[in-house]
Design an enzyme around this catalytic site. Structure first.
Site, PDB file in Angstrom:
ATOM      1  N   HIS A  71       0.830  -1.205   0.000  1.00 51.98           N
ATOM      2  CA  HIS A  71       0.000   0.000   0.000  1.00 51.98           C
ATOM      3  C   HIS A  71       0.866   1.257   0.000  1.00 51.98           C
ATOM      4  O   HIS A  71       1.537   1.564   0.986  1.00 51.98           O
ATOM      5  CB  HIS A  71      -0.894  -0.029   1.238  1.00 51.98           C
ATOM      6  N   HIS A  94      -1.645  10.823  -2.928  1.00 54.89           N
ATOM      7  CA  HIS A  94      -2.953  10.435  -2.410  1.00 54.89           C
ATOM      8  C   HIS A  94      -3.875  11.616  -2.127  1.00 54.89           C
ATOM      9  O   HIS A  94      -5.009  11.658  -2.592  1.00 54.89           O
ATOM     10  CB  HIS A  94      -2.784   9.608  -1.129  1.00 54.89           C
TER      11      HIS A  94
END
Length: 257
Positions: free
Chosen positions: A16, A58
């Site tokens: 991740h 992100h």
């Protein structure tokens, strides 16, 4: 037929945003660290600059993880060139990542509408259709990307289609719904607002329909082991070191890039 993206022995292990205990998420150094641990699959996020360059990042804003200020979308590539994640690492472009690691598979969460066409352009230019998976919480955005690509690309369901498949799977309709929604796998949390999502029955029904289930974001070893025992097809984790050890312990690795 499964798309080439899923060509792997055993469950998929997805790191991740790379691997960085120092919080250098979505940077080249974090991705390098995950790949050195043996990972082939990286989960990353993308947003697009004011001049149309797809960046691996992100958040909508820069402040949480960088020394920059404001919306990423309000900055040009040149303006972002001096911004550093945790004051250390630059924000990479998607094109850089695809070029640097031609054997890596990228699970790409497309975070904004402005990234739809620029993302398509990067994938087309790199010929990366077989090594990217198109993901987004927005099924509308995800489908816009898929319709513009010149070749089929793997894709996971957004929030709406995940919910739909959860509802229709007991009726034996998951496979048909997934095909209509252009979904190749489900990427889901183990629980959503206290409601179990990943149950033995759900995983079993999805497997019968040919739909892999990947679970995020799993950072404890007992939970990793329990989910793999349940039969899930993939795990997404911040703890790439721990997930690598679990995969090795189960005989799925080593795989060293």
């Amino acid at each position: 037929m499964a798309k080439p993206y899923f060509d792997s022995d055993g469950p998929l292990a997805l790191s991740h945003r790379g691997f960085s205990p120092e919080g250098l998420e979505n940077t080249l150094i974090a991705m390098e660290a995950a790949l050195e641990l043996g990972f082939r699959y990286l989960e990353i996020d993308v947003r697009t600059t004011s001049d149309g360059v797809v960046m691996v990042f992100h958040d909508e804003r820069l402040e949480r993880v960088t020394d920059g200020v404001g919306l990423l979308a309000d900055h040009s590539l040149a303006e972002l060139s001096s911004v550093r994640v945790r004051g250390v690492e630059p924000i990479p472009t998607l094109a850089e990542v695809l070029e640097r690691w031609p054997d890596a598979r990228l699970n790409v969460d497309i975070k904004d509408d402005a990234s739809v066409q620029p993302f398509v352009d990067v994938v087309e230019q790199a010929g990366a259709h077989d090594r990217v998976l198109v993901a987004s919480f927005s099924d509308r955005r995800r489908l816009r990307v898929l319709r513009r690509l010149s070749r089929p690309t793997a894709s996971s369901a957004g929030m709406a289609v995940n919910a739909l498949l959860k509802v229709v799977s007991p009726l034996g309709l998951a496979g048909r719904a997934a095909r209509l929604a252009r979904v190749d796998c489900l990427q889901v949390p183990r629980h959503y607002r206290g409601i179990p999502v990943v149950t033995a029955g759900f995983v079993r029904r999805c497997a019968a329909a040919g739909i892999p289930v990947h679970v995020w974001t799993i950072n404890e070893r007992p939970e990793m082991e329990a989910l793999l025992d349940l039969g899930v097809s993939g795990l997404v984790s911040d703890r790439a070191d721990m997930l690598a050890a679990v995969m090795r312990g189960r005989g799925h690795w080593p795989r060293v890039n």
